[in-house]
Design an enzyme around this catalytic site. Structure first.
Site, PDB file in Angstrom:
ATOM      1  CG  ASP A 108      -0.315  -0.007   2.574  1.00  0.00           C
ATOM      2  OD1 ASP A 108       0.418  -0.969   2.404  1.00  0.00           O
ATOM      3  OD2 ASP A 108      -0.493   0.614   3.809  1.00  0.00           O
ATOM      4  CE1 TYR A 131       8.053   3.853   0.747  1.00  0.00           C
ATOM      5  CE2 TYR A 131       7.143   5.481  -0.901  1.00  0.00           C
ATOM      6  CZ  TYR A 131       7.736   4.306  -0.458  1.00  0.00           C
ATOM      7  OH  TYR A 131       9.067   3.679  -0.954  1.00  0.00           O
ATOM      8  CG  PHE A 150       8.550   0.167  -4.561  1.00  0.00           C
ATOM      9  CD1 PHE A 150       9.292  -0.654  -3.111  1.00  0.00           C
ATOM     10  CD2 PHE A 150       7.976  -1.515  -4.680  1.00  0.00           C
ATOM     11  CE1 PHE A 150       9.151  -2.301  -2.516  1.00  0.00           C
ATOM     12  CE2 PHE A 150       8.117  -2.380  -4.532  1.00  0.00           C
ATOM     13  CZ  PHE A 150       8.322  -3.072  -3.459  1.00  0.00           C
ATOM     14  CG  HIS A 164       8.999  -6.166   0.622  1.00  0.00           C
ATOM     15  ND1 HIS A 164       9.911  -5.140   1.165  1.00  0.00           N
ATOM     16  CD2 HIS A 164       8.588  -5.668  -0.399  1.00  0.00           C
ATOM     17  CE1 HIS A 164       9.311  -4.180   1.291  1.00  0.00           C
ATOM     18  NE2 HIS A 164       8.107  -5.074   0.569  1.00  0.00           N
TER      19      HIS A 164
END
Length: 220
Positions: A65, A67, A78, A187
């Site tokens: 989701d 920031y 990202f 991740h």
């Protein structure tokens, strides 16, 4: 509050927006944006779709989701706008690119130049409330973005899906491996990057696959 799909995606995704779950999501978002602080700005919710038309998708990178800090989210997984400190996960992505391809890390965390080359930067939940990570998970975005992934997998060929972390890897179930390349790794967050994200060489592998199938490689 209007949610307008970019033209190239509209005919494939508009039926999804007519379903009851999406109508409920739309109502909930209208209230949230009216009464609370929600990221990204309304006009940037579909930024990933706007910057990378369906016909141009070559690589898919999935985030979870947006920031949830001020001025960070702008609708691309990202990515942060110019002038905003590069977040830790993206910093690790840059480190892997440097190791893999010998490219120096940029100072900016703005990934619009990737999106414009066909790198589709999709969060599986497209909105979040300020200071509350994951607050809009379960509202219906996951169903919608599953359909986005299905559309890409159905309509395009030879797309590279970079699935980092368990959450992203769950989406492999809707992707036809005979038509596309799926690359998985932990991740890139500081908590897990050392468990196999570093050294995964996804960026060189992606470019090799694209070149093999007559697509222009990505300038990472």
């Amino acid at each position: 509050m209007e949610l307008i799909l970019p033209p190239d995606w509209q005919k494939h995704l508009e039926p999804e927006t007519k379903k009851p779950y999406f109508e409920d999501l739309h109502r909930a978002l209208s209230l949230a944006y009216r009464h609370r602080t929600v990221y990204p700005a309304k006009e940037n919710i579909f930024n990933a779709l706007a910057l990378t038309p369906l016909s141009e998708v070559k690589v898919v990178i999935l985030g979870q989701d947006p920031y949830h800090g001020e001025n960070q989210a702008h609708g691309l997984a990202f990515s942060v706008p110019d002038g905003v400190k590069v977040p830790p996960s993206l910093r690790n992505v840059y480190k892997e690119i440097t190791t893999d391809l010998g490219i120096n890390s940029p100072e900016s965390g703005n990934l619009e130049h990737w999106a414009e080359q066909g790198v589709f930067l999709l969060n599986t939940t497209l909105t979040v409330e300020a200071g509350s990570a994951g607050f809009h998970q379960g509202w219906g975005w996951e169903t919608f973005t599953d359909e986005v992934i299905r559309v890409i997998a159905r309509e395009q060929s030879h797309v590279v899906f970079l699935l980092w972390g368990k959450h992203a890897q769950e989406k492999a179930a809707v992707i036809d491996r005979s038509k596309h390349l799926i690359l998985t790794a932990p991740h890139p967050s500081p908590l897990s990057a050392h468990r196999g994200f570093f050294g995964c060489k996804h960026f060189s592998q992606a470019n090799q696959y694209l070149a093999k199938h007559d697509h222009t490689p990505i300038n990472w």
